[in-house]
Scaffold this motif. Structure first.
Motif, PDB file in Angstrom:
ATOM      1  N   THR A 241     -12.525   6.440  11.576  1.00 13.87           N
ATOM      2  CA  THR A 241     -13.689   6.351  12.463  1.00 13.87           C
ATOM      3  C   THR A 241     -14.980   6.373  11.656  1.00 13.87           C
ATOM      4  OG1 THR A 241     -12.488   7.425  14.265  1.00 13.87           O
ATOM      5  CG2 THR A 241     -14.895   7.465  14.402  1.00 13.87           C
TER       6      THR A 241
ATOM      7  N   ILE B 102     -13.650   5.445  19.996  1.00 16.68           N
ATOM      8  CA  ILE B 102     -13.104   4.915  18.745  1.00 16.68           C
ATOM      9  C   ILE B 102     -12.104   5.879  18.130  1.00 16.68           C
ATOM     10  CG2 ILE B 102     -13.668   4.119  16.409  1.00 16.68           C
ATOM     11  CD1 ILE B 102     -14.523   2.243  18.777  1.00 16.68           C
ATOM     12  N   ILE B 103     -12.419   7.146  18.061  1.00 13.08           N
ATOM     13  CA  ILE B 103     -11.490   8.098  17.441  1.00 13.08           C
ATOM     14  C   ILE B 103     -10.214   8.223  18.274  1.00 13.08           C
ATOM     15  CG2 ILE B 103     -12.361  10.253  18.428  1.00 13.08           C
ATOM     16  CD1 ILE B 103     -11.930  11.437  15.548  1.00 13.08           C
TER      17      ILE B 103
ATOM     18  N   ALA C 150     -11.958  -1.079  14.125  1.00 18.76           N
ATOM     19  CA  ALA C 150     -11.031   0.062  14.098  1.00 18.76           C
ATOM     20  C   ALA C 150      -9.586  -0.428  14.030  1.00 18.76           C
ATOM     21  CB  ALA C 150     -11.245   0.937  15.324  1.00 18.76           C
TER      22      ALA C 150
ATOM     23  N   TYR D  39     -18.242   7.122  19.851  1.00 21.54           N
ATOM     24  CA  TYR D  39     -17.447   7.912  18.906  1.00 21.54           C
ATOM     25  C   TYR D  39     -16.112   8.353  19.504  1.00 21.54           C
ATOM     26  CZ  TYR D  39     -15.860  11.503  15.717  1.00 21.54           C
ATOM     27  OH  TYR D  39     -15.090  12.250  14.848  1.00 21.54           O
TER      28      TYR D  39
END
Length: 122
Positions: A36, A18-19, A61, A15
């Motif tokens: 995300t 990716i963010i 993404a 997480y």
């Protein structure tokens, strides 16, 4: 149940990566959170076929961000085109009005031309 555990494990593990990746591309934290979320929703539907989760998540993404940029650019182009059309229309309407007024209030061709030149700033 096994898929849910796998999803939770991958979500917890990637997480932040990716963010952060998305934020670097967009510069917008709220947008990064939304994208995300879309990435992980997409992952949940492909969980059985994904072999390298990190690469897959980063690729999705990146593609989501590029898709957003393309969409925004198309929308910006449409808005610019509409603005240009409005400006051209307003410009045309302005000159149409000048010529109509010149026709109504000028007795001679010379007066009409003088009125038009004056209205155009000469």
């Amino acid at each position: 149940m096994v898929q849910q555990k796998k999803f939770n494990k991958i979500y917890s593990k990637y997480y932040e990566l990716i963010i952060t990746f998305i934020y670097k591309l967009t510069g917008d934290l709220d947008l990064s959170k939304d994208i995300t979320q879309e990435v992980f929703i997409n992952y949940s539907t492909h969980i059985d076929t994904v072999e390298n989760e990190k690469s897959w998540l980063l690729a999705v993404a990146k593609n989501k961000c590029y898709e957003l940029y393309r969409k925004n650019n198309r929308e910006d182009a449409k808005i610019e085109k509409l603005k240009e059309q409005e400006n051209e229309s307003a410009f045309s309407d302005y000159y149409d009005t000048i010529y109509e007024i010149a026709e109504l209030y000028s007795e001679t061709e010379l007066e009409r031309k003088a009125f038009i030149l004056n209205a155009e700033g000469f």
